[in-house]
Design an enzyme around this catalytic site. Structure first.
Site, PDB file in Angstrom:
ATOM      1  N   LYS A  32     -43.262  50.775   4.375  1.00 51.64           N
ATOM      2  CA  LYS A  32     -43.665  51.762   3.680  1.00 51.64           C
ATOM      3  C   LYS A  32     -42.703  53.028   4.008  1.00 51.64           C
ATOM      4  CE  LYS A  32     -47.705  54.497   4.539  1.00 51.64           C
ATOM      5  NZ  LYS A  32     -47.053  55.776   4.761  1.00 51.64           N
ATOM      6  N   GLU A  64     -42.256  57.501   3.036  1.00 50.70           N
ATOM      7  CA  GLU A  64     -42.785  58.468   2.250  1.00 50.70           C
ATOM      8  C   GLU A  64     -41.826  59.237   1.444  1.00 50.70           C
ATOM      9  OE1 GLU A  64     -44.526  61.384   5.144  1.00 50.70           O
ATOM     10  OE2 GLU A  64     -45.803  59.700   5.951  1.00 50.70           O
ATOM     11  N   ASP A  82     -45.082  51.182   8.772  1.00 49.69           N
ATOM     12  CA  ASP A  82     -44.822  52.207   8.088  1.00 49.69           C
ATOM     13  C   ASP A  82     -43.331  52.794   8.988  1.00 49.69           C
ATOM     14  OD1 ASP A  82     -45.374  54.619   6.808  1.00 49.69           O
ATOM     15  OD2 ASP A  82     -47.165  55.057   7.996  1.00 49.69           O
ATOM     16  N   GLU A 104     -51.780  60.044  -1.664  1.00 50.76           N
ATOM     17  CA  GLU A 104     -52.494  60.660  -0.452  1.00 50.76           C
ATOM     18  C   GLU A 104     -52.977  62.088  -0.692  1.00 50.76           C
ATOM     19  OE1 GLU A 104     -51.181  60.061   3.758  1.00 50.76           O
ATOM     20  OE2 GLU A 104     -52.787  61.537   4.374  1.00 50.76           O
ATOM     21  N   ASP A 133     -47.758  55.167  10.944  1.00 54.77           N
ATOM     22  CA  ASP A 133     -47.431  55.941  11.903  1.00 54.77           C
ATOM     23  C   ASP A 133     -48.605  56.977  12.510  1.00 54.77           C
ATOM     24  OD1 ASP A 133     -47.458  57.776   9.671  1.00 54.77           O
ATOM     25  OD2 ASP A 133     -45.625  58.518  10.040  1.00 54.77           O
ATOM     26  N   SER A 134     -49.651  56.963  11.597  1.00 52.30           N
ATOM     27  CA  SER A 134     -50.771  57.721  12.209  1.00 52.30           C
ATOM     28  C   SER A 134     -51.037  57.078  13.724  1.00 52.30           C
ATOM     29  CB  SER A 134     -52.086  57.278  11.225  1.00 52.30           C
ATOM     30  OG  SER A 134     -52.189  56.079  11.021  1.00 52.30           O
TER      31      SER A 134
HETATM   32  O1  KIV Z   1     -49.978  56.303   8.795  1.00 55.29           O
HETATM   33  C1  KIV Z   1     -50.838  56.136   7.937  1.00 55.29           C
HETATM   34  O2  KIV Z   1     -52.043  55.592   8.608  1.00 55.29           O
HETATM   35  C2  KIV Z   1     -50.862  56.264   6.629  1.00 55.29           C
HETATM   36  C3  KIV Z   1     -51.740  55.773   5.590  1.00 55.29           C
HETATM   37  C4  KIV Z   1     -53.190  56.362   6.181  1.00 55.29           C
HETATM   38  C5  KIV Z   1     -51.680  56.088   4.162  1.00 55.29           C
HETATM   39  O3  KIV Z   1     -49.641  56.325   6.117  1.00 55.29           O
END
Ligand code: KIV
Length: 298
Positions: free
Chosen positions: A127, A129, A97, A196, A58-59
């Site tokens: 994924k 969190e 994510d 992280e 989600d970055s």
């Molecule tokens: O959103 C992301 O890119 C991440 C990772 C860098 C672990 O969660």
């Protein structure tokens, strides 16, 4: 054979990465590699380079869409990018994510959203969190045949609760909590855990304790694997990198130079050249020349 077709051929012959093969890498003490990717081209490059896992993080909210943090990115946006990454990936494991609020409101929503990643975008795992409090949800997801990657430590979706992007696990109580969270995720059956922004000593303890492979980002070298953000390692971000980022290329500078060269060539009429232009077929050209000559005579 070109370099590109050689890369594609080696990709085609390499065995498909699965959650099982990731687990086996930990057992064999082989480092696991993971990079983010958000579109077809970056996913293909990461896959052809032989990286084990591609995370549609989600970055992308920040590095692709220009938001200030990860919170605003929507399910629709994540699905759109995950589907593009899927099309660019043959061998690596594709993990989507789950964005903020896609699994925080109700378990029913969470299950529906996670299944959309698999059904509509072709993700092979999701994924989420959070630590022990996510255990009931993880059980539901696994029950629905979805492999889950956990993520603890500095969890960017908890930005406002953490009061900023701060290294976690610095006090004894925080270390104990992280260890409890990691063990809870492990017992719940996650296939890997992202650690992280935590001290390397804590990451090393967790890695030794849990069966699931740990994938570090800012968590030191003792993790079972490492993940970084594609744009960070390529020099495609516009802010100073975090301490843990190693920049392997300066594509920002290379792209800037290419754009400036294109602009200069167009402005000085050096682009396009005759060789870069299409031409009429010979017969059409002859007929056109005759027509123009006749018009000229009249
Ligand atoms: O959103 C992301 O890119 C991440 C990772 C860098 C672990 O969660």
């Amino acid at each position: 054979m070109s370099v590109t077709s050689l890369r594609s051929a080696s990709r085609a012959s390499a065995p498909k990465v699965t959650t099982q093969s990731i687990f086996e890498k930990k057992q064999r003490h082989e480092p696991i590699t993971c990079l983010t990717a958000y579109d077809y081209a970056s996913a293909r490059l990461v896959d052809e380079a032989g990286v084990d896992m591609v995370l549609v993080g989600d970055s992308l909210a920040m590095v692709i869409l220009g938001y200030e943090n990860t919170l605003p990115v929507t399910m629709q946006e994540m699905l759109h990018h995950t589907a593009a990454v899927r099309r660019g990936t043959e061998r690596a494991l594709v993990i989507a994510d789950m964005p903020y609020a896609s699994y925080h409101v109700s378990k029913r929503d969470a299950l529906r959203n996670a299944t959309r990643f698999v059904k509509e975008a072709g993700a092979e795992a999701v994924k989420i969190e959070g630590g022990a409090k996510r255990v009931p949800l993880i059980a539901r997801l696994i029950d629905a045949e979805m492999p889950v990657m956990g993520h603890i430590g500095l969890t960017p979706q908890s930005l406002h609760v953490m009061g900023g992007y701060k290294v976690q696990g610095k006090t004894l109580a925080a270390v104990e909590q992280l260890m409890k969270d990691a063990v809870a995720l492990d017992r719940a059956g996650v296939f890997s855990i992202v650690l992280e922004g935590i001290p390397r000593e804590v990451a090393a303890m967790i890695t030794a304790e849990v069966e699931a492979p740990t994938i570090g980002i800012g968590a030191g070298p003792e993790c079972d694997g490492q993940v970084l953000v594609f744009h960070d390692i390529m020099g495609l971000t516009f802010a100073p990198p975090a301490k843990f980022v190693r920049q392997y290329a300066d594509l920002g500078a290379a792209i800037g130079q290419a754009i400036a060269a294109f602009k200069a060539d167009v402005e000085t009429r050096q682009y396009p050249s005759d060789a870069e232009s299409y031409h009429l077929p010979k017969e059409t050209k002859t007929a056109l020349d005759t027509l123009l000559a006749r018009r000229h005579v009249r």
